[in-house]
Write a protein that holds these residues in place. Structure first.
Motif, PDB file in Angstrom:
ATOM      1  N   CYS A 121       0.823  -1.210   0.000  1.00  0.00           N
ATOM      2  CA  CYS A 121       0.000   0.000   0.000  1.00  0.00           C
ATOM      3  C   CYS A 121       0.860   1.264   0.000  1.00  0.00           C
ATOM      4  N   GLY A 122       2.183   1.109  -0.149  1.00  0.00           N
ATOM      5  CA  GLY A 122       3.067   2.256  -0.306  1.00  0.00           C
ATOM      6  C   GLY A 122       3.677   2.787   0.979  1.00  0.00           C
ATOM      7  N   LEU A 123       3.385   2.160   2.126  1.00  0.00           N
ATOM      8  CA  LEU A 123       3.928   2.637   3.398  1.00  0.00           C
ATOM      9  C   LEU A 123       5.420   2.322   3.494  1.00  0.00           C
ATOM     10  N   ASN A 159       6.521  16.077  -4.049  1.00  0.00           N
ATOM     11  CA  ASN A 159       6.455  15.533  -5.405  1.00  0.00           C
ATOM     12  C   ASN A 159       6.539  14.019  -5.426  1.00  0.00           C
ATOM     13  N   THR A 160       7.144  13.450  -4.397  1.00  0.00           N
ATOM     14  CA  THR A 160       7.370  11.997  -4.414  1.00  0.00           C
ATOM     15  C   THR A 160       6.725  11.249  -3.251  1.00  0.00           C
ATOM     16  N   HIS A 161       6.483  11.932  -2.136  1.00  0.00           N
ATOM     17  CA  HIS A 161       6.018  11.234  -0.947  1.00  0.00           C
ATOM     18  C   HIS A 161       4.861  11.956  -0.260  1.00  0.00           C
ATOM     19  N   ILE A 207       3.191   8.870  12.896  1.00  0.00           N
ATOM     20  CA  ILE A 207       3.383   9.648  11.683  1.00  0.00           C
ATOM     21  C   ILE A 207       3.850   8.662  10.624  1.00  0.00           C
ATOM     22  N   LEU A 208       3.121   8.583   9.531  1.00  0.00           N
ATOM     23  CA  LEU A 208       3.431   7.621   8.480  1.00  0.00           C
ATOM     24  C   LEU A 208       3.991   8.341   7.256  1.00  0.00           C
ATOM     25  N   VAL A 209       4.974   7.711   6.630  1.00  0.00           N
ATOM     26  CA  VAL A 209       5.569   8.242   5.402  1.00  0.00           C
ATOM     27  C   VAL A 209       5.487   7.163   4.331  1.00  0.00           C
ATOM     28  N   GLY A 210       5.059   7.569   3.156  1.00  0.00           N
ATOM     29  CA  GLY A 210       4.961   6.603   2.074  1.00  0.00           C
ATOM     30  C   GLY A 210       4.769   7.290   0.745  1.00  0.00           C
ATOM     31  N   HIS A 211       4.530   6.505  -0.266  1.00  0.00           N
ATOM     32  CA  HIS A 211       4.262   7.044  -1.603  1.00  0.00           C
ATOM     33  C   HIS A 211       2.924   6.496  -2.093  1.00  0.00           C
ATOM     34  N   GLU A 212       2.264   7.279  -2.883  1.00  0.00           N
ATOM     35  CA  GLU A 212       0.954   6.882  -3.405  1.00  0.00           C
ATOM     36  C   GLU A 212       1.097   6.458  -4.862  1.00  0.00           C
ATOM     37  N   GLU A 213       0.593   5.270  -5.157  1.00  0.00           N
ATOM     38  CA  GLU A 213       0.629   4.760  -6.521  1.00  0.00           C
ATOM     39  C   GLU A 213      -0.756   4.846  -7.139  1.00  0.00           C
ATOM     40  N   ASP A 214      -0.782   5.000  -8.451  1.00  0.00           N
ATOM     41  CA  ASP A 214      -2.064   5.004  -9.149  1.00  0.00           C
ATOM     42  C   ASP A 214      -2.708   3.635  -9.027  1.00  0.00           C
ATOM     43  N   TYR A 254      12.890  12.353   2.498  1.00  0.00           N
ATOM     44  CA  TYR A 254      11.735  12.063   1.644  1.00  0.00           C
ATOM     45  C   TYR A 254      11.191  13.322   0.965  1.00  0.00           C
ATOM     46  N   GLY A 255      11.996  14.386   0.960  1.00  0.00           N
ATOM     47  CA  GLY A 255      11.593  15.597   0.257  1.00  0.00           C
ATOM     48  C   GLY A 255      10.641  16.487   1.026  1.00  0.00           C
ATOM     49  N   ILE A 256      10.458  16.236   2.330  1.00  0.00           N
ATOM     50  CA  ILE A 256       9.584  17.076   3.148  1.00  0.00           C
ATOM     51  C   ILE A 256      10.359  18.339   3.505  1.00  0.00           C
ATOM     52  N   ASN A 257       9.801  19.506   3.202  1.00  0.00           N
ATOM     53  CA  ASN A 257      10.557  20.735   3.432  1.00  0.00           C
ATOM     54  C   ASN A 257      10.472  21.185   4.887  1.00  0.00           C
TER      55      ASN A 257
END
Length: 452
Positions: A250-252, A306-308, A317-324, A278-281
């Motif tokens: 699920c991208g987690l 843009n990526t996460h 606190i969860l970090v992941g990426h979302e896929e189509d 992860y690109g978090i500013n």
């Protein structure tokens, strides 16, 4: 000066004498000094020159100088031409960033093609001071105040121990000419303004300003070692990476336990060190810290890059990426691809005497007579509802997911299997619908197997 560079190389274990090294050669004093020193110290080197076509005839002059120098020294030279302005326009980046991306992209490819161990660039002490001041002006953590590191991946910087003045003295001593990039003499971009305006002003305010800044960077570098060690211990105490296939599917990618995070000496710094990868500013990280501190676990908050994606859950606190999540139509039995690394297998067969309803969340056994083909597998939508098997009454899928304490990434990747009438027959990987469930009157069984 040669001894100074030798000592610096040995201290940081930068270069292997038995390997091939690529010297980034622009033709300016710094890179010419680097090439001459590497040759004088007996390293096996080849040179690489990038013509960015930004300064007209001056760019061609630089290339011609590098060709002549390498021919004189007996060094193999590799030259590449770039349309830097076109690249900057296509990628919506500054000319300076475009040149950097093109340069290092080429260097990495060349190193791989030649079997070179590394790429040697001619950053020196003055460059280091400029970088530190630029990072300070932009706002940075302790890592940015360390300046330029002597080694990053396969890029090595053996001249960081020398000042620009020392480099010029070395070239004068050996009678070596070099060229000057006229664009470096104009205070237009930030680095030039720092070099031409800010640093001279600092030296005017205080004698030895550059030396003091360099000493400060060295002190900060030592302090950063302690900070990194402490951060690593903190990460081990409150950060975990998912190991089960469901979480990964699920991208987690990362879970930070809020209670454990808040016990750390500096929760915000730990968040910064973890999330910036992860690109978090920084502004997003500050907000995430504020929400976590104020008990934001009562509600959910989501931050995107843009990526996460970062999601604030009840206790983590969860970090992941979302896929189509594609929508697929299933007209008949078979195996169908339904996303990255995921498949669904549909099969219809007669019910046997030893048949039992599947208890696996990844296998749905449905009454084929109650499920009209074609089937559709799609992402859940607002308003989707069904009667879960074994329960009474219609239930919103969003409520069902909330009751099951599904996190943001699980909800975003959740799919349903619908029949030809658009009714949900299976909440994929979770529960079948009552209307499609098998019973004692079932004759044919439709099996849907979800393969992660």
């Amino acid at each position: 000066m040669l001894n100074k560079v030798r000592a610096y190389i040995e201290k940081h274990r930068l270069l292997n004498r038995d390997s091939l090294h690529i010297v980034a050669l622009s033709g300016g004093a710094d890179s010419v000094c680097l090439l001459r020193m590497m040759k004088q110290m007996g390293y096996r080197v080849e040179a690489a020159h990038c013509n960015f076509k930004l300064r007209g005839e001056e760019s061609n002059r630089d290339e011609a100088f590098c060709r002549s120098l390498c021919e004189t020294l007996g060094v193999e030279l590799h030259v590449v031409h770039f349309d830097t302005r076109e690249y900057a326009s296509l990628h919506s980046v500054s000319i300076e960033m475009a040149a950097r991306e093109l340069r290092y992209g080429y260097f990495y490819q060349l190193a791989e093609a030649l079997g070179a161990e590394d790429i040697i660039v001619a950053h020196h002490e003055d460059d280091n001071i400029e970088t530190m001041l630029i990072n300070l002006l932009r706002g940075t953590g302790i890592t940015g105040l360390e300046g330029i590191r002597p080694e990053r991946e396969i890029v090595k910087r053996p001249l960081l121990c020398l000042t620009r003045k020392e480099i010029e003295c070395y070239l004068k001593a050996i009678g070596q000419e070099y060229i000057t990039d006229s664009s470096n003499l104009v205070a237009d971009v930030m680095r030039n303004k720092v070099r031409l305006n800010l640093i001279p002003m600092l030296e005017e305010i205080m004698d030895g300003a550059k030396q003091n800044i360099t000493r400060t960077m060295e002190n900060l570098s030592e302090a950063a070692k302690v900070v990194r060690f402490t951060i690593e211990q903190g990460i081990a105490r409150c950060v975990e990476k998912p190991c089960d296939s469901h979480s990964k599917s699920c991208g987690l990618e990362l879970k930070i336990r809020i209670d454990d995070l808040m016990r750390e000496p500096s929760p915000e710094m730990l968040l910064f060190e973890v999330l910036r990868q992860y690109g978090i500013n920084p502004s997003q990280i500050s907000e995430i810290h504020r929400v976590a501190t104020e008990g934001g676990a009562e509600g959910r908050r989501v931050w995107h890059t843009n990526t996460h994606t970062v999601s604030m859950e009840r206790d983590s606190i969860l970090v992941g990426h979302e896929e189509d999540v594609p929508t697929i139509v299933i007209p008949e039995s078979g195996t169908y691809v339904c996303g990255a690394g995921r498949k669904i297998e549909i099969r219809t067969e007669e019910k046997t005497e030893d048949f039992s309803v599947s208890k696996s969340p990844l296998l749905a056994t449905l009454d084929a007579s109650k499920v009209r083909m074609p089937l559709t597998m799609r992402k859940i939508q607002a308003g989707d509802r069904f009667v879960p098997y074994g329960m009474r009454g219609m239930k919103l899928i969003s409520d069902y997911m909330a009751d099951r304490k599904k996190n943001y990434f699980e909800r975003q990747q959740q799919t349903v299997l619908c029949d030809a009438d658009g009714e949900v027959v299976w909440l994929t990987g979770e529960r079948v619908a009552q209307k499609a469930a098998c019973n004692e009157k079932t004759i044919k069984v439709l099996s849907a197997r979800y393969i992660l």
